[in-house]
Motif scaffolding. Structure first.
Motif, PDB file in Angstrom:
ATOM      1  N   ALA A  71       0.831  -1.212   0.000  1.00 47.59           N
ATOM      2  CA  ALA A  71       0.000   0.000   0.000  1.00 47.59           C
ATOM      3  C   ALA A  71       0.864   1.261   0.000  1.00 47.59           C
ATOM      4  N   ALA A  72       1.978   1.251   0.720  1.00 50.12           N
ATOM      5  CA  ALA A  72       2.875   2.413   0.723  1.00 50.12           C
ATOM      6  C   ALA A  72       3.475   2.628  -0.666  1.00 50.12           C
ATOM      7  N   ALA A  73       3.843   1.535  -1.330  1.00 51.91           N
ATOM      8  CA  ALA A  73       4.359   1.643  -2.700  1.00 51.91           C
ATOM      9  C   ALA A  73       3.274   2.182  -3.634  1.00 51.91           C
ATOM     10  N   SER A  74       2.039   1.754  -3.403  1.00 55.40           N
ATOM     11  CA  SER A  74       0.916   2.261  -4.207  1.00 55.40           C
ATOM     12  C   SER A  74       0.722   3.758  -3.990  1.00 55.40           C
ATOM     13  N   ALA A  75       0.812   4.188  -2.731  1.00 58.60           N
ATOM     14  CA  ALA A  75       0.676   5.614  -2.428  1.00 58.60           C
ATOM     15  C   ALA A  75       1.813   6.407  -3.060  1.00 58.60           C
ATOM     16  N   GLU A  76       3.017   5.864  -3.007  1.00 60.70           N
ATOM     17  CA  GLU A  76       4.152   6.532  -3.637  1.00 60.70           C
ATOM     18  C   GLU A  76       3.928   6.631  -5.151  1.00 60.70           C
ATOM     19  N   PHE A  77       3.436   5.558  -5.744  1.00 62.46           N
ATOM     20  CA  PHE A  77       3.164   5.555  -7.182  1.00 62.46           C
ATOM     21  C   PHE A  77       2.119   6.615  -7.540  1.00 62.46           C
ATOM     22  N   ILE A  78       1.035   6.653  -6.781  1.00 60.78           N
ATOM     23  CA  ILE A  78      -0.043   7.620  -7.040  1.00 60.78           C
ATOM     24  C   ILE A  78       0.464   9.057  -6.864  1.00 60.78           C
ATOM     25  N   ALA A  79       1.405   9.236  -5.920  1.00 62.58           N
ATOM     26  CA  ALA A  79       1.972  10.572  -5.687  1.00 62.58           C
ATOM     27  C   ALA A  79       2.952  10.990  -6.785  1.00 62.58           C
ATOM     28  N   GLY A  80       3.247  10.086  -7.711  1.00 70.55           N
ATOM     29  CA  GLY A  80       4.114  10.437  -8.835  1.00 70.55           C
ATOM     30  C   GLY A  80       5.539   9.934  -8.706  1.00 70.55           C
ATOM     31  N   SER A  81       5.688   8.708  -8.284  1.00 70.46           N
ATOM     32  CA  SER A  81       7.013   8.124  -8.120  1.00 70.46           C
ATOM     33  C   SER A  81       7.862   8.230  -9.381  1.00 70.46           C
ATOM     34  N   GLU A  82       9.135   8.514  -9.176  1.00 71.79           N
ATOM     35  CA  GLU A  82      10.080   8.585 -10.292  1.00 71.79           C
ATOM     36  C   GLU A  82      10.263   7.243 -10.987  1.00 71.79           C
ATOM     37  N   TRP A  83       9.927   6.162 -10.293  1.00 72.90           N
ATOM     38  CA  TRP A  83      10.189   4.819 -10.817  1.00 72.90           C
ATOM     39  C   TRP A  83       8.955   4.165 -11.427  1.00 72.90           C
ATOM     40  N   GLY A  84       7.835   4.865 -11.467  1.00 69.82           N
ATOM     41  CA  GLY A  84       6.644   4.363 -12.139  1.00 69.82           C
ATOM     42  C   GLY A  84       6.075   3.093 -11.528  1.00 69.82           C
ATOM     43  N   LEU A  85       5.495   2.260 -12.376  1.00 72.04           N
ATOM     44  CA  LEU A  85       4.841   1.030 -11.923  1.00 72.04           C
ATOM     45  C   LEU A  85       5.797   0.063 -11.236  1.00 72.04           C
ATOM     46  N   GLU A  86       7.058   0.170 -11.554  1.00 68.91           N
ATOM     47  CA  GLU A  86       8.070  -0.679 -10.928  1.00 68.91           C
ATOM     48  C   GLU A  86       8.026  -0.547  -9.403  1.00 68.91           C
ATOM     49  N   THR A  87       7.627   0.605  -8.927  1.00 69.09           N
ATOM     50  CA  THR A  87       7.508   0.856  -7.494  1.00 69.09           C
ATOM     51  C   THR A  87       6.600  -0.177  -6.836  1.00 69.09           C
ATOM     52  N   LEU A  88       5.513  -0.526  -7.503  1.00 73.10           N
ATOM     53  CA  LEU A  88       4.562  -1.488  -6.943  1.00 73.10           C
ATOM     54  C   LEU A  88       5.193  -2.871  -6.793  1.00 73.10           C
ATOM     55  N   LEU A  89       5.951  -3.283  -7.790  1.00 74.60           N
ATOM     56  CA  LEU A  89       6.600  -4.592  -7.735  1.00 74.60           C
ATOM     57  C   LEU A  89       7.652  -4.637  -6.622  1.00 74.60           C
ATOM     58  N   PHE A  90       8.443  -3.582  -6.514  1.00 70.00           N
ATOM     59  CA  PHE A  90       9.433  -3.519  -5.437  1.00 70.00           C
ATOM     60  C   PHE A  90       8.733  -3.556  -4.072  1.00 70.00           C
ATOM     61  N   GLY A  91       7.653  -2.786  -3.921  1.00 76.09           N
ATOM     62  CA  GLY A  91       6.918  -2.773  -2.654  1.00 76.09           C
ATOM     63  C   GLY A  91       6.370  -4.140  -2.295  1.00 76.09           C
ATOM     64  N   LEU A  92       5.841  -4.837  -3.271  1.00 76.02           N
ATOM     65  CA  LEU A  92       5.298  -6.181  -3.050  1.00 76.02           C
ATOM     66  C   LEU A  92       6.395  -7.136  -2.575  1.00 76.02           C
ATOM     67  N   VAL A  93       7.522  -7.128  -3.258  1.00 77.38           N
ATOM     68  CA  VAL A  93       8.623  -8.031  -2.897  1.00 77.38           C
ATOM     69  C   VAL A  93       9.197  -7.675  -1.525  1.00 77.38           C
ATOM     70  N   GLN A  94       9.416  -6.392  -1.271  1.00 79.09           N
ATOM     71  CA  GLN A  94       9.960  -5.959   0.018  1.00 79.09           C
ATOM     72  C   GLN A  94       9.004  -6.326   1.156  1.00 79.09           C
ATOM     73  N   GLY A  95       7.709  -6.122   0.955  1.00 80.09           N
ATOM     74  CA  GLY A  95       6.736  -6.484   1.974  1.00 80.09           C
ATOM     75  C   GLY A  95       6.669  -7.985   2.197  1.00 80.09           C
ATOM     76  N   LEU A  96       6.761  -8.748   1.110  1.00 83.80           N
ATOM     77  CA  LEU A  96       6.731 -10.205   1.213  1.00 83.80           C
ATOM     78  C   LEU A  96       7.925 -10.729   2.010  1.00 83.80           C
ATOM     79  N   PHE A  97       9.104 -10.186   1.741  1.00 78.39           N
ATOM     80  CA  PHE A  97      10.289 -10.645   2.465  1.00 78.39           C
ATOM     81  C   PHE A  97      10.210 -10.297   3.953  1.00 78.39           C
TER      82      PHE A  97
END
Length: 191
Positions: A71-97
């Motif tokens: 959800a934090a990665a999603s919020a960062e993405f919605i706020a205009g993350s420099e890394w685009g959709l990739e942010t969501l994938l990183f957030g998912l993996v980091q949260g999973l670990f």
């Protein structure tokens, strides 16, 4: 241990939105320190793992770390993350670990050691993504070790130690009693 209630999910999402905004604001700082060299930027990379550890320490239920970081990665993405959709994938993996570490301890340990391990696990997940995306393939061995070491140190300090003491401070104020009653046993678990 009971599953997540609507209140747990909503509180986790609120925590995540706050950290998602922090993540978005952290990007320019990350880029500002890069010219210093020696992978100083990796020492502050740990901020991108903190939503999982803070939310877990507050809610203390299965699934919270994964939900919070995603959800934090999603919020960062919605706020205009420099890394685009990739942010969501990183957030998912980091949260999973991070979630895997809390699961190993059966969601019954909340002390600093477990939080540090979860932060380090998030760092490991992010490094696996960096390798997969080809971001660090060209680093020579000594430089790669410096990069990895700095990432782990930053994760441990920010998403581990700092997150632990942040929640401990919140516990001391009683604010977390709104989402779960804190007993002396809960407070002692943070020591």
């Amino acid at each position: 241990m009971k599953g997540l209630k609507l209140t747990d999910v909503l509180v986790t999402i609120v925590i995540s939105i706050v950290f998602g905004i922090v993540y978005k604001l952290w990007g320019p700082l990350y880029y500002a320190v890069q010219p210093i060299g020696l992978h100083i930027d990796q020492l502050i990379y740990g901020m991108w793992f903190i939503a999982a550890t803070v939310a877990y320490l507050i809610i203390r239920k299965p699934g919270v770390a994964l939900l919070a970081e995603t959800a934090a990665a999603s919020a960062e993405f919605i706020a205009g993350s420099e890394w685009g959709l990739e942010t969501l994938l990183f957030g998912l993996v980091q949260g999973l670990f991070a979630e895997i570490v809390f699961a190993i301890f059966r969601y019954k340990k909340f002390h600093i050691g477990v939080v540090v391990l979860a932060a380090a696990a998030s760092a490991l997940g992010s490094l696996i993504m960096d390798f997969y995306k080809g971001y660090i393939d060209d680093l020579v061995f000594w430089n790669l070790l410096l990069y990895i070491g700095a990432r782990f140190v930053g994760a441990i300090i920010i998403a581990g130690v700092f997150a632990h003491y942040l929640v401990k401070s919140l516990e001391a104020t009683g604010v977390t009693n709104l989402v779960r009653p804190a007993s002396q046993k809960d407070y002692d678990a943070l020591k």
